[in-house]
Design a protein around this motif. Structure first.
Motif, PDB file in Angstrom:
ATOM      1  N   ARG A  35     -17.416  23.399 -40.874  1.00  0.00           N
ATOM      2  CA  ARG A  35     -17.851  24.577 -40.103  1.00  0.00           C
ATOM      3  C   ARG A  35     -17.085  24.670 -38.786  1.00  0.00           C
ATOM      4  N   ALA A  36     -16.934  23.538 -38.097  1.00  0.00           N
ATOM      5  CA  ALA A  36     -16.238  23.548 -36.812  1.00  0.00           C
ATOM      6  C   ALA A  36     -14.784  23.980 -36.975  1.00  0.00           C
ATOM      7  N   LEU A  37     -14.144  23.558 -38.066  1.00  0.00           N
ATOM      8  CA  LEU A  37     -12.740  23.908 -38.293  1.00  0.00           C
ATOM      9  C   LEU A  37     -12.544  25.404 -38.527  1.00  0.00           C
ATOM     10  N   VAL A  86     -24.964  19.729 -32.917  1.00  0.00           N
ATOM     11  CA  VAL A  86     -24.029  18.614 -32.868  1.00  0.00           C
ATOM     12  C   VAL A  86     -22.768  19.103 -32.154  1.00  0.00           C
ATOM     13  N   VAL A  87     -22.265  18.297 -31.224  1.00  0.00           N
ATOM     14  CA  VAL A  87     -21.048  18.642 -30.498  1.00  0.00           C
ATOM     15  C   VAL A  87     -19.899  17.798 -31.042  1.00  0.00           C
ATOM     16  N   LEU A  88     -18.838  18.465 -31.473  1.00  0.00           N
ATOM     17  CA  LEU A  88     -17.659  17.791 -32.010  1.00  0.00           C
ATOM     18  C   LEU A  88     -16.491  18.003 -31.050  1.00  0.00           C
ATOM     19  N   PHE A  89     -15.686  16.949 -30.848  1.00  0.00           N
ATOM     20  CA  PHE A  89     -14.632  16.978 -29.838  1.00  0.00           C
ATOM     21  C   PHE A  89     -13.255  16.826 -30.471  1.00  0.00           C
ATOM     22  N   GLU A  90     -12.297  17.481 -29.861  1.00  0.00           N
ATOM     23  CA  GLU A  90     -10.909  17.370 -30.272  1.00  0.00           C
ATOM     24  C   GLU A  90     -10.463  15.902 -30.281  1.00  0.00           C
ATOM     25  N   ARG A  91      -9.663  15.536 -31.227  1.00  0.00           N
ATOM     26  CA  ARG A  91      -9.194  14.144 -31.303  1.00  0.00           C
ATOM     27  C   ARG A  91      -8.476  13.770 -30.004  1.00  0.00           C
ATOM     28  N   GLY A  92      -8.787  12.598 -29.514  1.00  0.00           N
ATOM     29  CA  GLY A  92      -8.250  12.117 -28.247  1.00  0.00           C
ATOM     30  C   GLY A  92      -9.185  12.340 -27.072  1.00  0.00           C
ATOM     31  N   VAL A  93     -10.281  13.053 -27.324  1.00  0.00           N
ATOM     32  CA  VAL A  93     -11.280  13.309 -26.271  1.00  0.00           C
ATOM     33  C   VAL A  93     -12.561  12.594 -26.691  1.00  0.00           C
ATOM     34  N   ARG A  94     -12.734  11.396 -26.184  1.00  0.00           N
ATOM     35  CA  ARG A  94     -13.854  10.562 -26.638  1.00  0.00           C
ATOM     36  C   ARG A  94     -15.049  10.740 -25.705  1.00  0.00           C
ATOM     37  N   PRO A  95     -16.194  11.176 -26.236  1.00  0.00           N
ATOM     38  CA  PRO A  95     -17.367  11.417 -25.381  1.00  0.00           C
ATOM     39  C   PRO A  95     -18.157  10.141 -25.115  1.00  0.00           C
ATOM     40  N   ARG A  96     -18.909  10.170 -24.033  1.00  0.00           N
ATOM     41  CA  ARG A  96     -19.872   9.115 -23.746  1.00  0.00           C
ATOM     42  C   ARG A  96     -21.125   9.751 -23.149  1.00  0.00           C
ATOM     43  N   ARG A 125      -7.638  21.343 -34.608  1.00  0.00           N
ATOM     44  CA  ARG A 125      -7.317  21.096 -36.021  1.00  0.00           C
ATOM     45  C   ARG A 125      -7.817  19.743 -36.493  1.00  0.00           C
ATOM     46  N   THR A 126      -8.021  18.816 -35.539  1.00  0.00           N
ATOM     47  CA  THR A 126      -8.576  17.497 -35.879  1.00  0.00           C
ATOM     48  C   THR A 126      -9.624  17.135 -34.842  1.00  0.00           C
ATOM     49  N   PHE A 127     -10.611  16.361 -35.282  1.00  0.00           N
ATOM     50  CA  PHE A 127     -11.723  16.013 -34.413  1.00  0.00           C
ATOM     51  C   PHE A 127     -11.868  14.502 -34.281  1.00  0.00           C
ATOM     52  N   GLU A 128     -12.485  14.101 -33.174  1.00  0.00           N
ATOM     53  CA  GLU A 128     -12.850  12.702 -32.966  1.00  0.00           C
ATOM     54  C   GLU A 128     -13.847  12.264 -34.043  1.00  0.00           C
ATOM     55  N   PRO A 129     -13.803  11.000 -34.445  1.00  0.00           N
ATOM     56  CA  PRO A 129     -14.790  10.508 -35.420  1.00  0.00           C
ATOM     57  C   PRO A 129     -16.151  10.233 -34.786  1.00  0.00           C
ATOM     58  N   LEU A 130     -16.303  10.621 -33.510  1.00  0.00           N
ATOM     59  CA  LEU A 130     -17.557  10.396 -32.801  1.00  0.00           C
ATOM     60  C   LEU A 130     -18.039  11.732 -32.243  1.00  0.00           C
ATOM     61  N   ALA A 131     -19.244  12.161 -32.642  1.00  0.00           N
ATOM     62  CA  ALA A 131     -19.852  13.404 -32.167  1.00  0.00           C
ATOM     63  C   ALA A 131     -21.126  13.077 -31.393  1.00  0.00           C
ATOM     64  N   VAL A 132     -21.692  14.076 -30.743  1.00  0.00           N
ATOM     65  CA  VAL A 132     -22.956  13.908 -30.017  1.00  0.00           C
ATOM     66  C   VAL A 132     -24.004  14.793 -30.661  1.00  0.00           C
ATOM     67  N   GLU A 133     -25.067  14.175 -31.112  1.00  0.00           N
ATOM     68  CA  GLU A 133     -26.183  14.895 -31.719  1.00  0.00           C
ATOM     69  C   GLU A 133     -27.213  15.219 -30.646  1.00  0.00           C
ATOM     70  N   ARG A 161     -27.597  11.386 -28.961  1.00  0.00           N
ATOM     71  CA  ARG A 161     -27.074  10.119 -29.479  1.00  0.00           C
ATOM     72  C   ARG A 161     -25.664  10.353 -30.051  1.00  0.00           C
ATOM     73  N   LEU A 162     -24.892   9.296 -30.072  1.00  0.00           N
ATOM     74  CA  LEU A 162     -23.556   9.354 -30.649  1.00  0.00           C
ATOM     75  C   LEU A 162     -23.628   9.013 -32.135  1.00  0.00           C
ATOM     76  N   ARG A 163     -22.870   9.736 -32.943  1.00  0.00           N
ATOM     77  CA  ARG A 163     -22.795   9.444 -34.382  1.00  0.00           C
ATOM     78  C   ARG A 163     -21.560  10.107 -34.963  1.00  0.00           C
ATOM     79  N   GLU A 164     -21.256   9.765 -36.198  1.00  0.00           N
ATOM     80  CA  GLU A 164     -20.141  10.392 -36.896  1.00  0.00           C
ATOM     81  C   GLU A 164     -20.533  11.802 -37.343  1.00  0.00           C
ATOM     82  N   PRO A 165     -19.618  12.756 -37.228  1.00  0.00           N
ATOM     83  CA  PRO A 165     -19.918  14.092 -37.762  1.00  0.00           C
ATOM     84  C   PRO A 165     -19.896  14.068 -39.283  1.00  0.00           C
ATOM     85  N   THR A 166     -20.701  14.910 -39.903  1.00  0.00           N
ATOM     86  CA  THR A 166     -20.701  14.998 -41.362  1.00  0.00           C
ATOM     87  C   THR A 166     -19.545  15.879 -41.823  1.00  0.00           C
TER      88      THR A 166
END
Length: 691
Positions: free
Chosen positions: A616-618, A643-653, A625-633, A605-610
Motif C-alpha cells: 500500500r505504501a509503495l 503504521v508509519v513506514l520510513f524510507e530506507r536509510g532513515v531509521r526511527p526510534r 521505492r524502498t523502505f526500512e525493515p523497521l516501522a512504528v505501529e 512500538r517498533l516492528r517489521e512492516p507487513t
C-alpha cells in the motif's frame, strides 16, 4: 534578539499598528487618570438612575419586564427547559454543574478544589502552586512570580459558577432546592465582592477578566430575577454598583495598547455590551454600549479573516473568539442592536472554519497556543473540542451548511426552543471536504476517515505571533475522530517559562529541524511574541475524490552559515488509506536533519512492516521505492490504528515526550524521532498507512 531589535522587528511588521498602539497607550494613561478621579456610584446615584426613591423599590425597576428577551431573562426559562428536554442528559449536566458550584467545587485546569457549601472561596489562591496573591492595589501587585500562574485565580474569578447556579435554579423542579441555589448565588456573589475590592488584588489586573466576570454576573442576576433572595436591597444595591464599577474599570483600562490588539480587547467590548444592554439604566451604559458596538464592528474585521479563520494563529484561540463574538451577537440581537452584515458574515465563516478542521468526534487540531479558554459557562468541554460550535451556528444563523452534529447544550441555553425548532427544520449539510485557509495559515486535507491539518502560513496577530508556535510545515492527523499524530500543546504560560518555550519550539512539532536551529528565534523572556521569520507559504493545494496534495515551504533556515530551504509535500491517498510525506532540502553544505512525529500517548512500538502495508505504501504517489525493515505501529497493541513506514536509510526510534491536551496538563507520551546527515539537494520520505 535585543529589546531594540525586537521592537524594530515589530515596527517592520506593523509600523502603523505600532504607532497607533503608542497613541492608544497614551490615551489609556489619560483614561486611567480620569478613572481615579471619578466618583464611584453611590446608593443615591444608583436609585436616581433607576428612578426610584428607596432601595426597597429598586428591584421593581431593575428586574422587571425581563431583559428584552435575552437568553438569561427568567421569561425564557420555559423555552430553555423545553429545548433541554430534547438533548439527552442536558438537564442532568446542568444540575451537576449547579450542585458542584453550590459545594464550592472547581476544576481549575485539571486541579480539583472544593471549598465547601456555605464556605468562602479563597479567590486569590493559585491552586496549582498554593501561592496566594495579596489583596493590595494593582499598582503594587507583582503579577509575574516564578512558579506562579495568575490564570488559576482568574479562572475562579470569572464567576462562571454564578451562571451554573442559575442553571440549577432553572432546571431544578423542587422548590427547596431552587431556594438553595438562590441563596448560594447571593452568598457566592457577596463573598467575591467583599474579598476583592475594586482595583485591589489579582482579579483587577486584567481587563479581560473584569469584563467576562461582569458579563457573567449580569447574566446570572437576570437568571435569578424572580428569586426573593436576589431582589432584596441589601443584595441588589451592591451588585448593581459592582456592575457599574466593572464596566467603568473596563472602559478605562481597555486592552488596546499593543501594536496589534487581540482577543483581550474583544473581551473588553463583549463585557461592556452585555452589562450595558442587560442593565441599560446604569448611568454610563448607553455610552459604553455605543463604544462596544463600534469596537466589535471594527475588531471582527481586524481579527477574523474573510475566510473565517481567527487572526490569532491558533486553532484553540479560534474557539475562544467564536464564543466571544457569538455571545455579543446573541445578546445584541435580543435587544434589537445591529452589529452589521460584515459581523454576521465573519461569524458565519468562523463556524464554517470549525467545521472544516474538526474530526468526527468534534475535536479540533491543537495548532498554536491552547489555554483552554471559553466564554460559554453552560457545559464542560474538552479543551480541544469545537464540534459543538457548528450546530450552534446553524441554529443561530439558520445556515443549512452547518447542520453537522447534535444540537448542543449551549444552543439550548442561548436560543431555547425556537433555536431547536429552526435547527430541526434545516436540511442536512453535505459532507465537509478539504479546505484551505490561506489567511489563517491552515490547510485541511480530508478523506477516508482521515483529517490532516497543516500549519503553513504567517505568524498570527499580524506577524507578532503572540499565540503562534514554531510549527511551520507541522501537522495533526486524526483518524476516525481520534488524534493519532498531534501537536504536543501548550502546557503552561508564565508558571514555567522553560516549559512554555519548549512547547512552542521547533522540536515540539511534527516538522524537520535543521542543525538544531529554530524556525524563528525564541526569546526566553518574551513568552507572547514570536515575530515572523520562517515565511511559510503554500505552493500547491490540489483536492480530489481520490487524492489530495499540499506542497508548502518555509525559509526559517536561510540564516544558517550554509542556508537551507525546506519544502514538504503531503499526499493524502484516499484509495490506499495512506498519508505520504516527503521533505525536500535545497541548499549547500552538510546538515543534520531531525524530524519528529509526536504522539498523544505511550501507545507505540517498533516492528517489521507487513507485506500488505509495504504494498500500500509503495502505491502512494511520491512514496520511497524502498523502505526500512523497521516501522512504528501507532495505537493500542493488538488493535493499532496506523503504521508509519520510513524510507530506507532513515531509521526511527521512540523517545519519551510530553503531551498537553489542555492548559495546565502535561502527560507522558512518545515521540518518533528520525533523520539523517544530508547534503542538499536531498529528500526524507515516509508514509502513514491506516485503516
Amino acid at each position: 534578539m535585543s529589546t531594540l531589535s525586537y521592537y524594530s522587528t515589530i515596527a517592520r511588521l506593523a509600523p502603523a499598528g505600532l504607532a497607533r498602539g503608542m497613541a492608544r497607550r497614551v490615551h489609556g494613561v489619560a483614561r486611567q487618570a480620569l478613572y481615579k478621579k471619578r466618583e464611584r456610584l453611590d446608593e443615591r446615584g444608583l436609585l436616581a438612575a433607576f428612578g426610584v426613591g428607596s432601595a426597597e423599590a429598586l428591584a421593581d425597576q431593575a428586574l422587571v419586564a425581563g431583559a428584552g428577551g435575552a437568553w438569561c431573562d427568567v421569561g425564557q426559562r420555559a423555552s430553555v427547559l423545553e429545548a433541554l428536554e430534547g438533548i439527552p442528559g442536558a438537564a442532568e449536566r446542568a444540575l451537576a454543574r449547579a450542585r458542584a458550584a453550590l459545594r464550592g467545587e472547581f476544576d481549575v485546569f485539571g486541579t480539583h478544589v472544593c471549598f465547601g457549601e456555605g464556605q468562602p472561596v479563597d479567590w486569590s489562591l493559585d491552586v496549582g502552586s498554593g501561592y496566594r496573591y495579596p489583596v493590595v492595589p494593582v499598582e503594587r501587585l507583582t503579577l509575574a512570580r516564578p512558579g506562579v500562574d495568575p490564570k488559576y485565580p482568574w479562572e475562579l474569578g470569572r464567576l462562571d459558577c454564578l451562571v451554573a447556579l442559575g442553571q440549577g435554579y432553572w432546571v431544578e423542579r423542587e422548590e427547596s432546592a431552587r431556594r438553595a441555589f438562590a441563596r448560594g448565588f447571593v452568598a457566592r456573589t457577596l463573598d467575591f465582592l467583599q474579598a476583592n475590592p475594586v482595583g485591589e488584588g489579582v482579579h483587577w489586573t486584567c481587563a479581560m477578566e473584569v469584563a467576562l466576570r461582569g458579563a457573567n454576573l449580569a447574566q446570572a442576576l437576570w437568571m435569578f430575577a424572580d428569586a426573593p433572595e436576589a431582589r432584596r436591597p441589601e443584595f441588589l444595591v451592591p451588585v448593581l454598583q459592582a456592575l457599574a464599577e466593572h464596566s467603568a474599570w473596563v472602559e478605562t483600562h481597555l486592552e488596546d495598547g499593543g501594536a496589534v490588539p487581540n482577543n483581550h480587547l474583544v473581551s473588553n467590548y463583549v463585557g461592556l455590551l452585555v452589562v450595558g444592554l442587560l442593565f441599560p439604566r446604569l448611568p454610563d451604559a448607553p455610552r459604553q454600549v455605543a463604544l462596544a458596538v463600534a469596537g466589535l464592528r471594527t475588531q471582527v474585521e481586524a481579527q477574523v479573516h474573510p475566510d473565517g479563520s481567527s487572526f490569532e494563529g491558533s486553532v484553540p484561540y479560534h474557539r475562544l473568539s467564536v464564543e466571544l463574538f457569538t455571545l455579543a451577537f446573541v445578546v445584541a440581537r435580543s435587544q434589537g442592536v445591529e452589529l452589521g452584515g460584515v459581523y454576521t458574515r465573519r461569524l458565519r465563516g468562523m463556524f464554517a472554519a470549525s467545521r472544516a478542521w474538526c474530526s468526527e468526534r468534534g475535536l479540533a487540531p491543537q495548532i498554536g497556543d491552547n489555554d483552554s479558554g471559553r466564554v460559554f459557562p453552560f457545559r464542560e468541554r474538552e479543551p480541544r473540542e469545537q464540534g459543538y460550535l457548528v450546530p450552534l451556528g446553524a441554529a443561530l444563523l439558520g445556515d443549512a451548511s452547518l447542520t453537522d452534529g447534535d444540537y448542543p447544550d449551549e444552543a439550548a441555553w442561548l436560543l431555547g426552543q425556537p433555536g431547536l425548532a429552526l435547527f430541526q427544520a434545516l436540511p442536512a449539510a453535505p459532507p465537509v471536504g478539504s479546505m484551505g485557509f490561506d489567511a489563517g495559515g491552515f490547510h485541511v486535507l480530508r478523506g477516508a476517515g482521515a483529517v490532516v491539518t497543516v500549519s503553513a502560513g504567517a505568524q498570527g496577530q499580524g506577524g507578532v505571533g503572540g499565540h503562534s508556535h514554531n510549527d511551520k510545515l507541522s501537522f495533526e492527523l486524526h483518524l476516525g475522530g481520534r488524534p493519532v499524530i498531534v501537536d504536543p500543546g501548550t502546557g503552561t504560560y508564565t508558571r514555567d517559562p522553560s516549559v512554555r518555550n519548549a512547547m512552542r519550539s521547533t522540536a515540539a512539532h511534527n516538522t524537520p529541524q535543521v542543525d538544531g536551529m529554530e524556525q524563528a528565534p525564541l526569546e526566553a523572556h518574551r513568552l507572547f511574541a514570536l515575530p515572523e521569520a520562517a515565511r511559510a507559504r503554500v505552493e500547491v493545494f490540489q483536492t480530489g475524490s481520490g487524492l489530495d496534495r499540499l506542497i508548502a515551504r518555509h525559509d526559517g533556515y536561510r540564516l544558517l552559515s550554509s542556508p537551507v530551504g525546506v519544502e514538504r509535500t503531503f499526499v493524502l491517498d484516499k484509495r490506499e488509506r495512506a498519508l505520504g510525506v516527503s521533505d525536500s532540502f535545497v541548499g549547500v553544505g552538510l546538515h543534520e536533519v531531525v524530524s519528529r512525529i509526536h504522539l498523544p500517548d505511550r501507545e507505540a512500538r517498533l516492528r517489521e512492516p507487513t507485506a500488505g502495508e509495504l504494498a500500500r505504501a509503495l502505491r502512494v504517489p511520491q512514496a520511497p521505492r524502498t523502505f526500512e525493515p523497521l516501522a512504528v505501529e501507532l495505537g493500542p497493541e493488538g488493535s493499532p490504528v496506523a503504521v508509519v513506514l520510513f524510507e530506507r536509510g532513515v531509521r526511527p526510534r521512540l523517545e519519551t515526550s510530553r503531551y498537553s491536551p489542555g492548559y495546565g496538563l502535561l502527560e507522558e507520551a512518545r515521540v518518533v524521532v528520525f533523520g539523517a546527515r544530508l547534503s542538499p539537494p536531498a529528500w526524507l520520505r515516509w508514509v502513514v498507512v491506516f485503516g
